[in-house]
Write an enzyme that holds these catalytic residues in place. Structure first.
Site, PDB file in Angstrom:
ATOM      1  N   SER A 140       0.841  -1.202   0.000  1.00 60.01           N
ATOM      2  CA  SER A 140       0.000   0.000   0.000  1.00 60.01           C
ATOM      3  C   SER A 140       0.870   1.244   0.000  1.00 60.01           C
ATOM      4  CB  SER A 140      -0.869   0.008   1.260  1.00 60.01           C
ATOM      5  OG  SER A 140      -1.479   1.271   1.424  1.00 60.01           O
ATOM      6  N   TYR A 155      -0.878  -0.940  10.276  1.00 56.18           N
ATOM      7  CA  TYR A 155      -1.154  -1.302   8.877  1.00 56.18           C
ATOM      8  C   TYR A 155       0.028  -0.882   7.996  1.00 56.18           C
ATOM      9  CZ  TYR A 155      -3.597  -1.175   4.316  1.00 56.18           C
ATOM     10  OH  TYR A 155      -3.972  -1.358   2.999  1.00 56.18           O
ATOM     11  N   LYS A 159       2.314  -3.457   5.859  1.00 52.39           N
ATOM     12  CA  LYS A 159       2.465  -3.326   4.414  1.00 52.39           C
ATOM     13  C   LYS A 159       3.915  -3.044   4.021  1.00 52.39           C
ATOM     14  CE  LYS A 159      -1.762  -4.112   2.975  1.00 52.39           C
ATOM     15  NZ  LYS A 159      -2.069  -5.420   2.371  1.00 52.39           N
TER      16      LYS A 159
END
Ligand code: NAD
Length: 248
Positions: A140, A155, A159
């Site tokens: 991402s 997160y 990622k």
């Protein structure tokens, strides 16, 4: 047909408006036999059926080694080979650093990073025997710019871990002709981001995207198609930004 006779597994591909489902549909249109893996059996089967005849939907939890093993055994029994894996299953949680509990941390790391490792470990021996394959890992823009609108720091960390894992595996399995690359989508219009354009942040969000719009799930699916197919035959270990220019 770019994926004629290829068997492609896509994790987390049941969600109606998701990137995984768009990728499954795109791969099927280009001749692949598609395997949809997701948590819920009926949703996985419905997604596979929406791609046409001859595709497979299986219930799988990518964080669970036994569930992953069972799924891969079933794919091999059914199709006899595996050419492409898209590590798409992912979850996010929009919280700040001081709000992250240890269970939140574990959950986000488990699905995004451990799931990518377990699925890759499960398919690589088959790809080694076949002397080739393509693995695509969904990272991402949150990994590249540290956080973002909908992803918390855990997160971003997961990622970013996916990027490191992708490069390490690409180096290790290059000699087996297994290409392993990452996609780093920006803001893609799916269920996760659907509400963003309704609120007052709309202008600020779009101002930060040179192409002036959110991405679509099929924008990402088309990039995955390129990485899955022989068109990208000399690419491994790369990060392909599908973000409308957000990082320029
Ligand atoms: P989505 O929520 O629409 O789909 C994710 C799917 O993963 C769901 O179908 C869910 O059931 C499945 N899933 C969750 N946990 C699972 C598990 N343990 N085992 C198997 N399946 C599981 O998400 P999306 O927006 O389509 O995102 C797809 C991928 O792209 C994710 O990895 C996400 O982090 C990444 N991504 C999305 C965006 C975006 O803007 N939407 C941006 C950058 C990266």
């Amino acid at each position: 047909m770019l994926l004629e006779n290829k068997v492609a597994i896509i994790t987390g591909a049941a969600s109606q408006r998701g990137i995984g489902r768009a990728t499954a549909a795109c791969f099927a249109q280009h001749g692949a036999r598609v395997v949809v893996l997701d948590l819920d059996l009926q949703a996985a089967q419905a997604s596979a059926q929406s791609c046409g005849e001859g595709h497979l939907g299986l219930a799988t939890d990518v964080t669970d080694p036994l569930s992953v093993r069972r799924a891969i055994d079933q794919v091999l029994e059914h199709f006899g080979r595996i050419d492409v894996l898209v590590n798409n299953a992912g979850i996010t949680q929009p919280v700040k650093t001081l709000e992250i509990g240890i269970e939140d941390y574990n959950r986000i790391l488990d699905v995004n990073l451990r799931g990518t490792l377990l699925m890759s470990q499960a398919v690589i021996p088959t790809m080694q025997q076949q002397k080739g394959g393509s693995i695509i890992c969904l990272s991402s823009v949150s990994a590249q710019r540290g956080g973002g609108i909908f992803g918390g720091p855990h997160y971003s960390a997961a990622k970013a871990g996916v990027l490191g894992l992708t490069k390490a595996m690409a180096r290790e399995f290059g000699p087996d002709q297994i290409r392993i690359n990452a996609l780093t989508p920006g803001l893609i219009q799916t269920d996760i981001t659907g509400g963003l354009l309704q609120d007052e942040r709309r202008h600020a969000i779009l101002d930060g995207i040179p192409l002036g719009r959110l991405g679509s799930a099929s924008d990402v699916a088309n990039a995955a198609l390129f990485l899955a197919s022989d068109l990208s035959g000399y690419l491994t270990g790369i990060t392909l930004d599908v973000n409308g220019g957000m990082l320029i």
